[in-house]
Write an enzyme that holds these catalytic residues in place. Structure first.
Site, mmCIF file in Angstrom:
data_model
loop_
_atom_site.group_PDB
_atom_site.id
_atom_site.type_symbol
_atom_site.label_atom_id
_atom_site.label_comp_id
_atom_site.label_asym_id
_atom_site.label_seq_id
_atom_site.Cartn_x
_atom_site.Cartn_y
_atom_site.Cartn_z
ATOM 1 N N PHE A 136 0.852 -1.184 0.000
ATOM 2 C CA PHE A 136 0.000 0.000 0.000
ATOM 3 C C PHE A 136 0.891 1.238 0.000
ATOM 4 O O PHE A 136 2.052 1.189 0.416
ATOM 5 C CB PHE A 136 -0.896 0.007 1.243
ATOM 6 C CG PHE A 136 -2.351 0.114 0.903
ATOM 7 C CD1 PHE A 136 -3.076 -1.000 0.520
ATOM 8 C CD2 PHE A 136 -3.005 1.349 0.946
ATOM 9 C CE1 PHE A 136 -4.419 -0.900 0.192
ATOM 10 C CE2 PHE A 136 -4.344 1.458 0.615
ATOM 11 C CZ PHE A 136 -5.052 0.338 0.243
ATOM 12 N N ASP A 250 -21.224 16.490 11.729
ATOM 13 C CA ASP A 250 -22.098 16.924 12.825
ATOM 14 C C ASP A 250 -21.356 16.940 14.162
ATOM 15 O O ASP A 250 -21.454 17.903 14.922
ATOM 16 C CB ASP A 250 -23.313 16.005 12.931
ATOM 17 C CG ASP A 250 -23.900 15.681 11.562
ATOM 18 O OD1 ASP A 250 -24.164 16.619 10.805
ATOM 19 O OD2 ASP A 250 -24.076 14.483 11.250
ATOM 20 N N GLN A 269 -7.445 15.137 2.982
ATOM 21 C CA GLN A 269 -6.825 14.250 1.997
ATOM 22 C C GLN A 269 -7.700 14.078 0.764
ATOM 23 O O GLN A 269 -8.891 13.799 0.883
ATOM 24 C CB GLN A 269 -6.592 12.880 2.627
ATOM 25 C CG GLN A 269 -5.998 11.883 1.634
ATOM 26 C CD GLN A 269 -5.452 10.657 2.338
ATOM 27 O OE1 GLN A 269 -6.175 9.719 2.598
ATOM 28 N NE2 GLN A 269 -4.179 10.689 2.669
ATOM 29 N N HIS A 271 -8.052 11.630 -2.213
ATOM 30 C CA HIS A 271 -7.612 10.309 -2.647
ATOM 31 C C HIS A 271 -7.384 10.359 -4.149
ATOM 32 O O HIS A 271 -8.241 10.822 -4.887
ATOM 33 C CB HIS A 271 -8.680 9.275 -2.295
ATOM 34 C CG HIS A 271 -8.216 7.855 -2.435
ATOM 35 N ND1 HIS A 271 -7.907 7.299 -3.654
ATOM 36 C CD2 HIS A 271 -7.993 6.890 -1.512
ATOM 37 C CE1 HIS A 271 -7.521 6.040 -3.465
ATOM 38 N NE2 HIS A 271 -7.558 5.772 -2.179
ATOM 39 N N LEU A 281 -14.754 5.997 -4.813
ATOM 40 C CA LEU A 281 -13.407 5.535 -4.503
ATOM 41 C C LEU A 281 -13.022 4.250 -5.241
ATOM 42 O O LEU A 281 -13.780 3.297 -5.292
ATOM 43 C CB LEU A 281 -13.338 5.273 -2.992
ATOM 44 C CG LEU A 281 -12.019 4.787 -2.417
ATOM 45 C CD1 LEU A 281 -10.978 5.881 -2.518
ATOM 46 C CD2 LEU A 281 -12.220 4.378 -0.965
ATOM 47 N N GLU A 284 -6.574 2.205 -3.355
ATOM 48 C CA GLU A 284 -5.135 2.212 -3.570
ATOM 49 C C GLU A 284 -4.610 0.780 -3.643
ATOM 50 O O GLU A 284 -3.533 0.527 -4.177
ATOM 51 C CB GLU A 284 -4.526 2.949 -2.375
ATOM 52 C CG GLU A 284 -3.093 3.291 -2.475
ATOM 53 C CD GLU A 284 -2.696 4.182 -1.274
ATOM 54 O OE1 GLU A 284 -3.451 5.123 -0.953
ATOM 55 O OE2 GLU A 284 -1.664 3.911 -0.673
ATOM 56 N N ARG A 315 -0.614 9.462 -0.825
ATOM 57 C CA ARG A 315 -1.731 10.019 -1.575
ATOM 58 C C ARG A 315 -1.575 11.499 -1.907
ATOM 59 O O ARG A 315 -1.961 11.936 -2.992
ATOM 60 C CB ARG A 315 -3.019 9.807 -0.768
ATOM 61 C CG ARG A 315 -3.389 8.353 -0.702
ATOM 62 C CD ARG A 315 -4.545 8.091 0.231
ATOM 63 N NE ARG A 315 -4.861 6.663 0.209
ATOM 64 C CZ ARG A 315 -5.762 6.101 0.996
ATOM 65 N NH1 ARG A 315 -6.426 6.820 1.887
ATOM 66 N NH2 ARG A 315 -5.997 4.806 0.899
ATOM 67 N N HIS A 382 -11.499 12.922 0.477
ATOM 68 C CA HIS A 382 -11.593 11.590 1.047
ATOM 69 C C HIS A 382 -11.562 11.568 2.567
ATOM 70 O O HIS A 382 -12.348 10.868 3.203
ATOM 71 C CB HIS A 382 -10.435 10.754 0.494
ATOM 72 C CG HIS A 382 -10.451 9.315 0.886
ATOM 73 N ND1 HIS A 382 -11.540 8.500 0.614
ATOM 74 C CD2 HIS A 382 -9.534 8.521 1.491
ATOM 75 C CE1 HIS A 382 -11.269 7.270 1.063
ATOM 76 N NE2 HIS A 382 -10.074 7.267 1.616
ATOM 77 N N ARG A 423 -2.529 11.333 5.730
ATOM 78 C CA ARG A 423 -2.679 9.977 6.247
ATOM 79 C C ARG A 423 -2.231 8.947 5.213
ATOM 80 O O ARG A 423 -2.516 9.096 4.026
ATOM 81 C CB ARG A 423 -4.155 9.720 6.604
ATOM 82 C CG ARG A 423 -4.428 8.289 7.010
ATOM 83 C CD ARG A 423 -5.846 8.094 7.476
ATOM 84 N NE ARG A 423 -6.840 8.180 6.427
ATOM 85 C CZ ARG A 423 -7.066 7.250 5.505
ATOM 86 N NH1 ARG A 423 -6.321 6.164 5.450
ATOM 87 N NH2 ARG A 423 -8.008 7.409 4.602
#
Lengths: 616, 251
Positions: A136, A250, A269, A271, A281, A284, A315, A382, A423
């Protein structure tokens, strides 16, 4: 919701306007039933009277949309260590990660995965029957030498399996769920415990939440010793997003309106591989299995930008490169406005067995078969790296270090910060499990040691008036048109690339939209499933949060991780190697940003890794 | 592969011509209406739009009171199962181009569960059946690491792990329509997911539960459930496997 003795209210009363308010009492109240909320519930449920309150049925939560995997240095397939995982997380976050938290994330990852397997999660298996692992983005062997197989996965449905497994275990434990209850307020009271007297002056603590029941329009007050926020993200401030319609921030908005700061909100982020034009999506994990990004001429352009790990760069870097390829005229398609994710060399079997869902998404929504053709993709909003500031015990902070007793947050709504300014893929499913578990453990520990705080006289007064006002809203503005403009302008001005001008422009837009929001009309005046009312309230949170994102982004005059300022293209450690802390210092509903948002800083925790140049 | 043919790739939605679609929606607000009624709406749609986009257009531009559930909008969360032209589907996975738009598109709530408002039903009876089949792993050992499971054993129950609890199958079942006590396909699918998991020890408990008069034997193999499943689960086959296991024990 389930009607059982546990979930029936202690008492109920109806006021002159016909609004009924119910009163409940639980030791621990968890807001949100995605991965973090349910993981917390599994930890807290057996030890204290626990309730989970959710706007949705738990299995609708967006954890279920996560695809690629959950990182843990199990070393099932090849050599790996939690220390390498920590380093990758820190570097991936462009050194804005709190390193003590990242160490916990990487160390506890191993148990978190084993916990899930033991709970029944159907991971893909290696030939020896162990949990299989795949590559990844940004996860490397020995501090960046080469990609490493660290992501534990179940096809491209890892989030779905996690959500189902956690829900199954909540059913097993008989957790009390209040489904389709929309929490609208957090009750804070003066902390009168002994613990408080030793601390700072006038401390406040959490005492419960107030929720609106969608099915009936009734109000529910939940008196609690501990409150855990696990309300997820707010991707709906953007138009092109992988986020669900219901991800309107919220929980983060409620916290903000209570005067609790929000941390690192400028870091959002994008993606890289959202289906072009739709934002849906594509994991990855596709690139983890060997898929390649190409521009219009078929060039594998990531070779130019990240020569070592290429398409498995983090990313933020890939998203920027894609936008740059398109900006420089190398985009594919009739409008040259996207790039291509080429999976054709992976073969039908890999696609059908390891990436079946994304294969189907491309077929269903774009009519493109990834087995035979490359798939049009562009970055999609994302994940929020920022959010409610917490420490490593998931305790919410009132400033840089003051804990708010009884208040916890975990998952995407929280900022620990394990993700820093960007991230890594597979670290969010990990985050919800590690810090969801911690939130459960520490909230129950606190609850079992604390008394129920004294409640204010009418804790539901504010929510009742909010609902009443909204139900009477008969202005000429359509909420959908305000929301659309907000999302389009955020896409245009606060997306992958930002400048002082673009941020000033969108701040002005938000200001105008806030004014228009005061004049919206709500067409549904009923009590039952009033989703018109729901969307109006959600839009209020979106406007608040977008404003904080933009104000924080304007203030950070450097480029780091997911925050790229075209006018300040370099990382500036001298001035900005610090977390942003945004405070609400005036009326959140006032149109002028300057009179109600102030920005402060918080130091980054550094243990082992001094900031270095970030090359891949 | 060659990249010279990229111009032939599908264009974005914006370049597709729009056209008017008529939606006929079964409305019901128990605060106002004695009976449900059908209401027409005309909206501009693109072929690449989903039925959910149409519902949003109606709600956002024409009638804010139209009520329906939705969340992820790409077939993963299971919120928006509804009857579209008489067939159970997810509104977010049904593309306009796949429907005959020369005719109106009929949309109504799924059947067999209590109607709450417009396209919203009470899901509680559905989840109650789910809870009854013990949809969780039962294993007495406490391993220090992961339990081992061969890829073949893992594959044995893969199909039924895909369930998103949308209720499209259960609410398409004619037996369930007339007998709300029947567990229904989704509960059986979720029992199957554990009955055939090599790590689980409670298969017999679940088989006993489903050997009830409201259990698997109520299934008349009409295949409505398999056709309705938006995740492509072979629901009828899973039910048949549970029937067989009830007779012969877990294979």
């Amino acid at each position: 919701m389930t009607s059982s003795e546990q979930t029936s209210p202690l008492r109920s009363e109806t006021d002159d306007n016909g609004i009924t308010t119910h009163y409940h009492q639980f030791d621990v109240v968890i807001v949100g039933a995605g991965g973090a909320g349910m993981r917390a519930a599994i930890e807290a449920g057996p030890h204290a009277k626990t309730a989970v309150i959710s706007k949705l049925y738990p299995t609708r939560s967006h954890t279920g949309a996560a695809q690629g995997g959950m990182a843990a240095a199990l070393a099932n397939i090849e050599e790996d260590s939690w220390e390498w995982h920590t380093f990758d997380t820190v570097k991936g976050g462009d050194y804005l990660v709190d390193q003590d938290a990242a160490e916990i994330l990487a160390k506890e990852a191993i148990d978190a995965v084993i916990d899930l397997e033991n709970m029944g999660l159907p991971f893909n298996r290696s030939p020896e029957g162990k949990i299989d692992q795949r590559r990844f983005g940004g996860h490397t062997r020995d501090h960046g030498k080469a990609p490493v197989r660290r992501s534990c996965y179940a096809a491209d449905r890892t989030g779905h399996m996690i959500l189902q497994t956690l829900f199954q275990n909540c059913v097993k434990l008989g957790i009390n769920f209040f489904n389709e209850f929309y929490v609208l307020d957090l009750i804070m009271v003066d902390d009168k415990s002994k613990r408080a007297k030793a601390g700072k002056p006038k401390p406040r603590r959490a005492a419960g939440v107030v929720a609106y029941e969608l099915a009936t329009g009734d109000i529910h007050v939940f008196h609690a010793k501990s409150v855990v926020f696990a309300t997820g993200g707010f991707g709906k401030i953007y138009k092109t997003t992988s986020n669900a319609h219901t991800l309107t921030g919220d929980g983060v908005g409620i916290i903000w309106r209570k005067g609790i700061p929000l941390e690192d909100m400028e870091f959002f982020q994008f993606h890289p591989t959202g289906l072009a034009g739709l934002g849906i999506l594509l994991t990855e994990g596709a690139r983890g299995e060997g898929a390649i990004l190409r521009n219009a001429s078929g060039e594998r352009f990531m070779e130019r930008y990240a020569p070592t790990i290429k398409d498995l760069a983090p990313r933020d870097i890939i998203a920027r490169c894609m936008v740059q390829e398109v900006a420089e005229g190398r985009g594919a398609g009739p409008n040259k406005d996207y790039v291509l994710l080429d999976c054709t060399h992976l073969g039908a079997e890999v696609l059908e067995t390891k990436l079946p869902d994304i294969t189907e998404f491309a077929r269903t929504y774009l009519g493109v078969d990834p087995v035979h053709e490359p798939v049009p993709v562009m970055p999609t909003a994302h994940y929020a790296m920022g959010g409610i500031p917490t420490n490593i015990k998931a305790e919410v902070l009132a400033d840089n270090d003051t804990v708010i007793p009884g208040l916890y947050a975990a998952g995407e709504c929280a900022c620990v910060s394990v993700h820093g300014s960007n991230r890594l893929g597979t670290n969010s499913l990990l985050d919800i499990n590690v810090f969801g578990k911690r939130a459960g453990r520490y909230s129950v520990e606190y609850a079992n040691d604390a008394e129920f705080p004294e409640m204010p006289k009418d804790p539901a007064a504010e929510v009742r008036s909010m609902i009443q006002t909204a139900l009477q809203a008969d202005g000429g503005e359509r909420l959908a048109s305000i929301r659309k403009e907000l999302q389009e302008e955020m896409d245009k001005n606060a997306q992958v690339f930002r400048t002082e001008q673009s941020l000033t422009d969108v701040a002005g837009t938000i200001h105008r939209l806030r004014e228009r929001y005061k004049n919206i009309g709500i067409h549904d005046r009923g009590k039952r499933y009033n989703t018109d009312l729901l969307e109006a309230i959600e839009l209020g949170f979106l406007l608040d949060i977008a404003e904080v994102v933009v104000a924080s982004a304007k203030n950070r005059k450097e480029s780091r991780g997911g925050h790229m300022r075209d006018d300040y293209p370099e990382r500036d450690d001298e001035n900005f190697m610090v977390h942003t802390m945004a405070y609400l210092t005036g009326d959140a509903k006032s149109a002028n940003v300057e009179d109600h948002i102030s920005i402060d800083w918080k130091p980054v925790v550094i243990t082992n890794y001094q900031p270095m140049e970030r090359k891949y | 592969m060659s990249m010279t043919d990229t111009a032939a790739l599908p264009a974005a939605a914006a370049e597709v011509p729009s056209f008017t679609c008529t939606f006929i929606i079964r409305r019901f607000d128990p605060e106002k209406d004695a009976e449900p009624y059908w209401q027409d709406f005309d909206v501009e749609m693109f072929a690449t739009d989903r039925v959910l986009d149409g519902l949003h257009k109606i709600k956002w531009e024409l009638d804010g009171s139209l009520s329906f559930r939705r969340s992820c909008a790409h077939g993963i969360c299971g919120s928006d199962a509804m009857r579209i032209n008489g067939r159970n589907r997810l509104a977010c996975k049904t593309l306009i181009k796949d429907l005959d738009v020369s005719e109106p598109i009929y949309v109504e709530a799924i059947k067999g569960l209590p109607l709450e408002k417009d396209l919203i039903v009470d899901m509680e009876p559905f989840f109650e059946s789910y809870r009854q089949v013990q949809p969780f792993l039962v294993a007495s050992d406490k391993p220090e690491k992961e339990r081992l499971q061969s890829p073949e054993d893992r594959a044995r129950f893969d199909d039924t792990t895909k369930c998103i609890l949308c209720a499209a199958c259960t609410s398409s079942c004619p037996v369930f329509w007339t007998d709300g006590q029947y567990f229904g396909p989704a509960a059986i699918v979720n029992a199957h997911r554990f009955i055939f998991d090599s790590r689980d020890e409670a298969a017999q408990v679940r088989l006993d539960i489903l050997n009830d008069k409201e259990g698997v034997w109520r299934c008349r193999t009409t295949f409505n459930c398999s056709e309705a499943c938006p995740r492509g689960i072979e629901v009828t086959k899973a039910i048949a496997e549970v029937k067989q296991a009830t007779l012969r024990g877990r294979p």
